[in-house]
Design a protein around this motif. Structure first.
Motif, PDB file in Angstrom:
ATOM      1  N   ALA A  10       0.839  -1.204   0.000  1.00  0.00           N
ATOM      2  CA  ALA A  10       0.000   0.000   0.000  1.00  0.00           C
ATOM      3  C   ALA A  10       0.871   1.251   0.000  1.00  0.00           C
ATOM      4  N   CYS A  11       2.043   1.138   0.642  1.00  0.00           N
ATOM      5  CA  CYS A  11       3.038   2.221   0.648  1.00  0.00           C
ATOM      6  C   CYS A  11       2.477   3.508   1.241  1.00  0.00           C
ATOM      7  N   VAL A  12       1.752   3.363   2.338  1.00  0.00           N
ATOM      8  CA  VAL A  12       1.195   4.509   3.062  1.00  0.00           C
ATOM      9  C   VAL A  12       1.949   4.624   4.383  1.00  0.00           C
ATOM     10  N   PRO A  13       2.764   5.670   4.579  1.00  0.00           N
ATOM     11  CA  PRO A  13       3.588   5.753   5.795  1.00  0.00           C
ATOM     12  C   PRO A  13       2.796   5.638   7.084  1.00  0.00           C
ATOM     13  N   ALA A  14       1.560   6.125   7.099  1.00  0.00           N
ATOM     14  CA  ALA A  14       0.756   6.101   8.324  1.00  0.00           C
ATOM     15  C   ALA A  14       0.390   4.689   8.767  1.00  0.00           C
ATOM     16  N   LEU A  15       0.583   3.689   7.891  1.00  0.00           N
ATOM     17  CA  LEU A  15       0.225   2.316   8.254  1.00  0.00           C
ATOM     18  C   LEU A  15       1.322   1.598   9.044  1.00  0.00           C
ATOM     19  N   LEU A  16       2.506   2.186   9.141  1.00  0.00           N
ATOM     20  CA  LEU A  16       3.595   1.478   9.828  1.00  0.00           C
ATOM     21  C   LEU A  16       3.270   1.116  11.274  1.00  0.00           C
ATOM     22  N   PRO A  17       2.686   2.003  12.085  1.00  0.00           N
ATOM     23  CA  PRO A  17       2.357   1.598  13.458  1.00  0.00           C
ATOM     24  C   PRO A  17       1.450   0.365  13.514  1.00  0.00           C
ATOM     25  N   GLN A  18       0.471   0.292  12.612  1.00  0.00           N
ATOM     26  CA  GLN A  18      -0.401  -0.882  12.580  1.00  0.00           C
ATOM     27  C   GLN A  18       0.376  -2.125  12.192  1.00  0.00           C
ATOM     28  N   MET A  19       1.293  -2.005  11.235  1.00  0.00           N
ATOM     29  CA  MET A  19       2.115  -3.166  10.862  1.00  0.00           C
ATOM     30  C   MET A  19       2.933  -3.652  12.038  1.00  0.00           C
ATOM     31  N   LEU A  20       3.477  -2.730  12.820  1.00  0.00           N
ATOM     32  CA  LEU A  20       4.255  -3.134  13.994  1.00  0.00           C
ATOM     33  C   LEU A  20       3.388  -3.883  15.000  1.00  0.00           C
ATOM     34  N   ARG A  21       2.160  -3.427  15.159  1.00  0.00           N
ATOM     35  CA  ARG A  21       1.265  -4.102  16.109  1.00  0.00           C
ATOM     36  C   ARG A  21       0.826  -5.474  15.599  1.00  0.00           C
ATOM     37  N   LEU A  22       0.664  -5.607  14.286  1.00  0.00           N
ATOM     38  CA  LEU A  22       0.161  -6.865  13.724  1.00  0.00           C
ATOM     39  C   LEU A  22       1.263  -7.894  13.479  1.00  0.00           C
ATOM     40  N   ALA A  23       2.502  -7.465  13.489  1.00  0.00           N
ATOM     41  CA  ALA A  23       3.594  -8.417  13.282  1.00  0.00           C
ATOM     42  C   ALA A  23       3.732  -9.323  14.494  1.00  0.00           C
ATOM     43  N   SER A  24       3.985 -10.581  14.253  1.00  0.00           N
ATOM     44  CA  SER A  24       4.223 -11.529  15.339  1.00  0.00           C
ATOM     45  C   SER A  24       5.610 -11.293  15.932  1.00  0.00           C
ATOM     46  N   PRO A  25       5.884 -11.792  17.135  1.00  0.00           N
ATOM     47  CA  PRO A  25       7.259 -11.777  17.620  1.00  0.00           C
ATOM     48  C   PRO A  25       8.177 -12.458  16.593  1.00  0.00           C
ATOM     49  N   ALA A  26       9.345 -11.876  16.379  1.00  0.00           N
ATOM     50  CA  ALA A  26      10.312 -12.342  15.374  1.00  0.00           C
ATOM     51  C   ALA A  26       9.808 -12.140  13.949  1.00  0.00           C
ATOM     52  N   GLY A  27       8.804 -11.283  13.770  1.00  0.00           N
ATOM     53  CA  GLY A  27       8.241 -11.037  12.448  1.00  0.00           C
ATOM     54  C   GLY A  27       9.134 -10.151  11.598  1.00  0.00           C
ATOM     55  N   ARG A  28       8.856 -10.179  10.281  1.00  0.00           N
ATOM     56  CA  ARG A  28       9.609  -9.377   9.322  1.00  0.00           C
ATOM     57  C   ARG A  28       8.640  -8.542   8.494  1.00  0.00           C
ATOM     58  N   ILE A  29       8.961  -7.264   8.341  1.00  0.00           N
ATOM     59  CA  ILE A  29       8.127  -6.331   7.594  1.00  0.00           C
ATOM     60  C   ILE A  29       8.927  -5.825   6.399  1.00  0.00           C
ATOM     61  N   GLY A  30       8.373  -5.982   5.197  1.00  0.00           N
ATOM     62  CA  GLY A  30       9.023  -5.516   3.979  1.00  0.00           C
ATOM     63  C   GLY A  30       8.387  -4.233   3.486  1.00  0.00           C
ATOM     64  N   LEU A  31       9.187  -3.183   3.356  1.00  0.00           N
ATOM     65  CA  LEU A  31       8.703  -1.870   2.961  1.00  0.00           C
ATOM     66  C   LEU A  31       9.112  -1.575   1.520  1.00  0.00           C
ATOM     67  N   LEU A  32       8.169  -1.047   0.737  1.00  0.00           N
ATOM     68  CA  LEU A  32       8.396  -0.822  -0.687  1.00  0.00           C
ATOM     69  C   LEU A  32       8.201   0.622  -1.129  1.00  0.00           C
ATOM     70  N   GLY A  33       7.627   1.463  -0.284  1.00  0.00           N
ATOM     71  CA  GLY A  33       7.247   2.802  -0.713  1.00  0.00           C
ATOM     72  C   GLY A  33       8.408   3.778  -0.766  1.00  0.00           C
ATOM     73  N   PHE A  34       8.238   4.832  -1.576  1.00  0.00           N
ATOM     74  CA  PHE A  34       9.251   5.873  -1.720  1.00  0.00           C
ATOM     75  C   PHE A  34       8.796   7.193  -1.108  1.00  0.00           C
ATOM     76  N   SER A  35       7.802   7.160  -0.252  1.00  0.00           N
ATOM     77  CA  SER A  35       7.291   8.399   0.317  1.00  0.00           C
ATOM     78  C   SER A  35       8.359   9.096   1.163  1.00  0.00           C
ATOM     79  N   VAL A  36       8.372  10.418   1.089  1.00  0.00           N
ATOM     80  CA  VAL A  36       9.286  11.190   1.934  1.00  0.00           C
ATOM     81  C   VAL A  36       8.604  11.612   3.238  1.00  0.00           C
ATOM     82  N   GLN A  37       7.335  11.241   3.403  1.00  0.00           N
ATOM     83  CA  GLN A  37       6.636  11.563   4.637  1.00  0.00           C
ATOM     84  C   GLN A  37       7.139  10.667   5.770  1.00  0.00           C
ATOM     85  N   PRO A  38       7.336  11.209   6.961  1.00  0.00           N
ATOM     86  CA  PRO A  38       7.820  10.376   8.079  1.00  0.00           C
ATOM     87  C   PRO A  38       6.757   9.402   8.554  1.00  0.00           C
TER      88      PRO A  38
END
Length: 340
Positions: A237-265
């Motif tokens: 989706a490459c929406v920077p605002a979704l990162l906190p949700q990804m962190l919450r939904l990742a399992s312990p020892a999980g891996r998150i792959g980021l693809l977006g080029f947004s310059v927004q923090p």
């Protein structure tokens, strides 16, 4: 000859230009099909920090070799080919450790030099890949998006039995879904806000689909995983605002792959990363994934034409861009037919 040229942000047209020539170690390819990518749209809108204007865009394309330059031995006139857009130096630190897709002097065909939205394009012979006989030139134009999927999955290092969650069911999300299934990941969750895209994901083999506008994704996914979370999350989706949700939904020892080029923090809660010992990886372009994708395509494990919603001639590029800008729900992959 005809080419789609972006002179500056929001300034583009189909224009007549001179036919390029193949320099030493280059080949001239008569382009048959080229796909419009989200990154092409970023160039048009002026949101790509890497592009040099004016530029003929297009990094997803296939065609037939019509001339070869001096020193070319691996390619002959008449060969059916697709082209890896990644051009690297071979000498810098990333290249020395086998990561040429993040070369310190990286060039990308269609970004730093002219790409496939023209009738003929000159490309390095080293970037050319021959097509198996039964892969059509239309399907071959879509090899590159699947290399994006292969790259991010490899960066996340799946383990047997891992479940994958893909945020976004646009073209890249759907290529990640197909690639994951081809690689043996049997359980794939896909989320989006457009039901038509979720239906496409369902048809292509997603195990679960959720509309994040209509459903509480965190509640649904945590219930599905008995509160454990998901080992693999790919952000298509490459929406920077979704990162906190990804962190919450990742399992312990999980891996998150980021693809977006947004310059927004993005907001990052360090506790979420540390307590689960999460791994966040970036994935850019592809690291020599063309042979793998071509093999999977040839074996029938990938269905690139299932992604195509429109086939249009080069002269219709402006109308295709208007559709993608204003009616994105109508389109998946828009394929431009140039000379086939």
């Amino acid at each position: 000859m005809k080419a789609f040229q972006v002179k500056a942000p929001h300034d583009y047209q189909v224009a007549d230009i001179d036919v390029p020539t193949a320099a030493a170690e280059e080949v001239l390819v008569r382009v048959a099909f080229a796909g419009i990518c989200g990154s092409d749209m970023h160039i048009i809108h002026g949101d790509n920090a890497f592009v040099r204007f004016p530029r003929i865009t297009g990094h997803e394309f296939a065609g037939v070799v019509e001339a070869v330059g001096d020193g070319v031995q691996n390619v002959a006139v008449g060969d059916r080919v697709c082209i890896d857009p990644v051009i690297s130096c071979g000498e810098c630190y990333p290249c020395r450790i086998g990561r040429p897709n993040v070369c310190s002097s990286l060039e990308v065909i269609g970004v730093h030099r002219n790409g496939g939205f023209e009738e003929s394009v000159a490309v390095p012979a080293a970037n050319v890949h021959h097509l198996p006989d039964h892969i059509g030139l239309d399907a071959a134009a879509l090899v590159e998006p699947y290399t994006i999927a292969a790259n991010v999955l490899d960066r996340m290092q799946p383990h047997p039995g891992d479940r994958l969650m893909v945020l976004g069911a646009g073209v890249i999300g759907l290529t990640i879904l197909q690639m994951a299934l081809a690689k043996g990941i049997e359980d794939v969750i896909v989320t989006d806000v457009i039901n038509e895209r979720l239906e496409a994901a369902n048809q292509l083999g997603a195990t679960h689909v959720f509309n994040s506008r209509e459903q509480d994704i965190e509640q649904e996914v945590l219930a599905l995983t008995q509160g454990e979370g998901v080992p693999l999350i790919a952000d298509a989706a490459c929406v920077p605002a979704l990162l906190p949700q990804m962190l919450r939904l990742a399992s312990p020892a999980g891996r998150i792959g980021l693809l977006g080029f947004s310059v927004q923090p993005s907001e990052l809660v360090q506790l979420e990363v540390i307590k689960k010992e999460l791994t966040l990886v970036g994935s850019r372009l592809n690291n020599r994934k063309f042979p793998e994708v071509l093999e999977l395509m040839a074996s029938g494990q990938l269905d690139p034409l299932a992604l195509v919603s429109h086939r249009l001639p080069l002269n219709d590029m402006p109308s295709a861009i208007d559709m993608l800008d204003h009616r994105p729900e109508e389109a998946r992959k828009v394929l431009i037919q140039i000379s086939a």
